[in-house]
Design a protein around this motif. Structure first.
Motif, PDB file in Angstrom:
ATOM      1  N   VAL A 159       8.719  -1.298  -1.180  1.00 32.73           N
ATOM      2  CA  VAL A 159       7.338  -1.280  -0.684  1.00 32.73           C
ATOM      3  C   VAL A 159       6.585  -0.158  -1.364  1.00 32.73           C
ATOM      4  O   VAL A 159       7.186   0.810  -1.855  1.00 32.73           O
ATOM      5  CB  VAL A 159       7.275  -1.097   0.851  1.00 32.73           C
ATOM      6  CG1 VAL A 159       7.865  -2.287   1.575  1.00 32.73           C
ATOM      7  CG2 VAL A 159       7.928   0.202   1.268  1.00 32.73           C
ATOM      8  N   ARG A 160       5.244  -0.301  -1.429  1.00 32.80           N
ATOM      9  CA  ARG A 160       4.390   0.775  -1.947  1.00 32.80           C
ATOM     10  C   ARG A 160       3.369   1.123  -0.865  1.00 32.80           C
ATOM     11  O   ARG A 160       2.831   0.223  -0.200  1.00 32.80           O
ATOM     12  CB  ARG A 160       3.723   0.377  -3.257  1.00 32.80           C
ATOM     13  CG  ARG A 160       2.696  -0.722  -3.111  1.00 32.80           C
ATOM     14  CD  ARG A 160       1.995  -1.011  -4.428  1.00 32.80           C
ATOM     15  NE  ARG A 160       2.910  -1.621  -5.381  1.00 32.80           N
ATOM     16  CZ  ARG A 160       3.078  -2.928  -5.503  1.00 32.80           C
ATOM     17  NH1 ARG A 160       2.420  -3.775  -4.698  1.00 32.80           N
ATOM     18  NH2 ARG A 160       3.905  -3.435  -6.378  1.00 32.80           N
ATOM     19  N   THR A 161       3.127   2.405  -0.688  1.00 33.47           N
ATOM     20  CA  THR A 161       2.202   2.834   0.357  1.00 33.47           C
ATOM     21  C   THR A 161       0.760   2.549  -0.059  1.00 33.47           C
ATOM     22  O   THR A 161       0.388   2.665  -1.233  1.00 33.47           O
ATOM     23  CB  THR A 161       2.366   4.332   0.666  1.00 33.47           C
ATOM     24  OG1 THR A 161       2.057   5.096  -0.499  1.00 33.47           O
ATOM     25  CG2 THR A 161       3.782   4.644   1.147  1.00 33.47           C
ATOM     26  N   LEU A 162      -0.020   2.172   0.902  1.00 32.66           N
ATOM     27  CA  LEU A 162      -1.466   2.008   0.731  1.00 32.66           C
ATOM     28  C   LEU A 162      -2.216   3.233   1.252  1.00 32.66           C
ATOM     29  O   LEU A 162      -3.359   3.478   0.851  1.00 32.66           O
ATOM     30  CB  LEU A 162      -1.943   0.760   1.477  1.00 32.66           C
ATOM     31  CG  LEU A 162      -1.309  -0.558   1.008  1.00 32.66           C
ATOM     32  CD1 LEU A 162      -1.627  -1.674   1.996  1.00 32.66           C
ATOM     33  CD2 LEU A 162      -1.793  -0.904  -0.388  1.00 32.66           C
ATOM     34  N   PHE A 183       2.018   6.078   7.941  1.00 35.60           N
ATOM     35  CA  PHE A 183       1.729   5.436   6.653  1.00 35.60           C
ATOM     36  C   PHE A 183       1.733   3.926   6.808  1.00 35.60           C
ATOM     37  O   PHE A 183       2.347   3.365   7.724  1.00 35.60           O
ATOM     38  CB  PHE A 183       2.711   5.876   5.559  1.00 35.60           C
ATOM     39  CG  PHE A 183       4.141   5.503   5.797  1.00 35.60           C
ATOM     40  CD1 PHE A 183       4.655   4.299   5.320  1.00 35.60           C
ATOM     41  CD2 PHE A 183       5.004   6.358   6.478  1.00 35.60           C
ATOM     42  CE1 PHE A 183       5.987   3.951   5.514  1.00 35.60           C
ATOM     43  CE2 PHE A 183       6.339   6.024   6.678  1.00 35.60           C
ATOM     44  CZ  PHE A 183       6.837   4.813   6.195  1.00 35.60           C
ATOM     45  N   VAL A 184       1.035   3.262   5.889  1.00 40.21           N
ATOM     46  CA  VAL A 184       1.010   1.810   5.825  1.00 40.21           C
ATOM     47  C   VAL A 184       1.418   1.425   4.408  1.00 40.21           C
ATOM     48  O   VAL A 184       1.009   2.057   3.433  1.00 40.21           O
ATOM     49  CB  VAL A 184      -0.381   1.249   6.194  1.00 40.21           C
ATOM     50  CG1 VAL A 184      -1.466   1.747   5.262  1.00 40.21           C
ATOM     51  CG2 VAL A 184      -0.369  -0.266   6.233  1.00 40.21           C
ATOM     52  N   ASN A 240      -0.201   8.023  -2.907  1.00 43.57           N
ATOM     53  CA  ASN A 240       0.643   6.874  -2.609  1.00 43.57           C
ATOM     54  C   ASN A 240       1.860   6.835  -3.532  1.00 43.57           C
ATOM     55  O   ASN A 240       1.845   7.394  -4.636  1.00 43.57           O
ATOM     56  CB  ASN A 240      -0.164   5.586  -2.754  1.00 43.57           C
ATOM     57  CG  ASN A 240      -1.161   5.411  -1.630  1.00 43.57           C
ATOM     58  OD1 ASN A 240      -0.839   5.672  -0.471  1.00 43.57           O
ATOM     59  ND2 ASN A 240      -2.383   4.984  -1.956  1.00 43.57           N
ATOM     60  N   PHE A 241       2.916   6.160  -3.099  1.00 42.15           N
ATOM     61  CA  PHE A 241       4.153   6.071  -3.860  1.00 42.15           C
ATOM     62  C   PHE A 241       4.894   4.800  -3.477  1.00 42.15           C
ATOM     63  O   PHE A 241       4.569   4.157  -2.464  1.00 42.15           O
ATOM     64  CB  PHE A 241       5.030   7.308  -3.611  1.00 42.15           C
ATOM     65  CG  PHE A 241       5.376   7.533  -2.151  1.00 42.15           C
ATOM     66  CD1 PHE A 241       6.558   7.014  -1.618  1.00 42.15           C
ATOM     67  CD2 PHE A 241       4.520   8.241  -1.307  1.00 42.15           C
ATOM     68  CE1 PHE A 241       6.882   7.206  -0.287  1.00 42.15           C
ATOM     69  CE2 PHE A 241       4.843   8.432   0.035  1.00 42.15           C
ATOM     70  CZ  PHE A 241       6.028   7.914   0.551  1.00 42.15           C
ATOM     71  N   GLU A 242       5.914   4.468  -4.265  1.00 40.67           N
ATOM     72  CA  GLU A 242       6.731   3.290  -4.011  1.00 40.67           C
ATOM     73  C   GLU A 242       8.154   3.736  -3.700  1.00 40.67           C
ATOM     74  O   GLU A 242       8.636   4.714  -4.270  1.00 40.67           O
ATOM     75  CB  GLU A 242       6.721   2.383  -5.236  1.00 40.67           C
ATOM     76  CG  GLU A 242       7.407   1.043  -5.045  1.00 40.67           C
ATOM     77  CD  GLU A 242       7.228   0.133  -6.246  1.00 40.67           C
ATOM     78  OE1 GLU A 242       8.254  -0.429  -6.699  1.00 40.67           O
ATOM     79  OE2 GLU A 242       6.074  -0.028  -6.708  1.00 40.67           O
TER      80      GLU A 242
END
Length: 364
Positions: A245-248, A233-234, A259-261
């Motif tokens: 952080v939140r995933t892109l 994941f990024v 996506n999630f934070e």
């Protein structure tokens, strides 16, 4: 008529003088002929001596060249014996191939587990690579080849069923007539560099047409597939200083997910984002970070902006332990730089949109 005694004496004296002159002339011609013959013989002998000397010099040069060749071959063999790479020594006439303990250990074998013969050696070569190996060996040992050096890249079969790429180098040794009787070589394991090329090519091909937000799903998907990982994941920083952080893009178990934070505290991602440095846990991840239950290994790397800020990170997780083969740093640098550029561009566009005002309303 009677001849006067004095006249008769003169006639005899004259005849004797003539005979003496004739004898002297004949002797002179004979001596000159002998001298000429002797000179020709001397010339022939000198030419023979010069030819013998030339042959001797040529023989000495040939012997010196052969001695230097043997010395060069011995130095080459000695250098290979001192190398950490796997050495092999092939006696062409008998078919015996001495495989060094290091060569066998490269493929996971003990010294007594592989026979020292041609069949055992070639049996470890990948079946698809054997014809090319046979051709390369034949070319190196061909009679017309002056320098019988051998260099060939191929796959060898490890004891555990995996494949190891090796660069095989050798030198053929020949008799005076030119026929080869021995070849000595060494195999260098180039699997890591091959792996880097494979990962680079796979991710480059997979992300070639992706720009903007589409780049991130393509990157994690192709990294996970190329590296054989369960999760990739990024994510971008959701606040500053970064605590969340939140995933892109999030790839796990063979597919993309929503996506999630998440909060960084209690995860291995915290050190990556807050310290701006890579973090690698080969095993025991869940024991160190209970939030990571079900995951055994982790690798995280920061995404750094052009001004030095940490924008986010790229991370991999795996259900089982990982070895150093996952550390393909040169590939990561390329795509982390690309991720930073895409993320900076997206954030700049977002700031522009936020700063734009609806028609008739002044920008704040």
């Amino acid at each position: 008529m009677t001849t006067h005694p004095m006249a008769l004496a003169l006639l005899f004296a004259l005849a004797a003088a003539l005979l003496a002159g004739l004898a002297w002339s004949t002797a002179l011609r004979a001596r000159r002929q002998r001298d000429a013959s002797g000179e020709r013989l001397a010339q022939v002998e000198r030419r023979l001596a010069e030819q013998r000397a030339a042959v001797g010099r040529a023989e000495a040069l040939r012997a010196a060249a052969e001695a230097e060749l043997r010395a060069s071959e011995e130095r080459y063999v000695a250098a290979m014996r001192g190398s950490q790479d796997g050495m092999w020594d092939w006696d062409i006439a008998s078919g015996r191939v001495e495989l060094s303990p290091r060569w066998k250990s490269m493929l996971g074998f003990e010294a007594n587990e592989l026979a020292d013969n041609l069949e055992a050696w070639r049996a470890r070569v990948h079946p698809d690579d054997r014809p090319a190996l046979e051709q390369a060996l034949a070319q190196a040992l061909a009679p017309v080849v002056a320098d019988a050096r051998f260099e060939h890249e191929m796959r060898l079969l490890h004891k555990d069923g995996s494949v190891r790429w090796v660069l095989s180098r050798g030198v053929g040794m020949r008799r005076a007539g030119g026929s080869p009787y021995r070849m000595v070589g060494q195999d260098t394991d180039v699997t890591p560099s091959r792996r880097v090329l494979h990962v680079l090519q796979a991710v480059a091909d997979g992300t070639a047409g992706a720009v903007g937000e589409a780049f991130f799903p393509a990157m994690v998907r192709h990294f996970a597939r190329a590296l054989g990982l369960d999760c990739a994941f990024v994510a971008e920083c959701a606040d500053q200083p970064a605590t969340r952080v939140r995933t892109l893009a999030y790839w796990a178990e063979g597919s993309l997910h929503d996506n999630f934070e998440f909060a960084l505290a209690g995860t291995p991602c915290e050190a990556v984002v807050q310290d701006g440095s890579a973090c690698f846990h080969r095993s025991g991840l869940a024991q160190m970070f209970p939030r990571e239950a079900g995951w055994e290994a982790y690798l995280g790397m920061p995404i750094i902006a052009s001004d030095g800020r940490t924008l986010g990170h790229l991370a991999f997780r795996h259900r089982t332990s990982l070895g150093d083969e996952i550390l393909v740093d040169s590939v990561y640098r390329i795509f982390l730089a690309r991720a930073a550029a895409e993320l900076e561009r997206i954030q700049a566009l977002a700031r522009l949109r936020a700063g734009a005002s609806p028609a008739g309303v002044p920008a704040s």
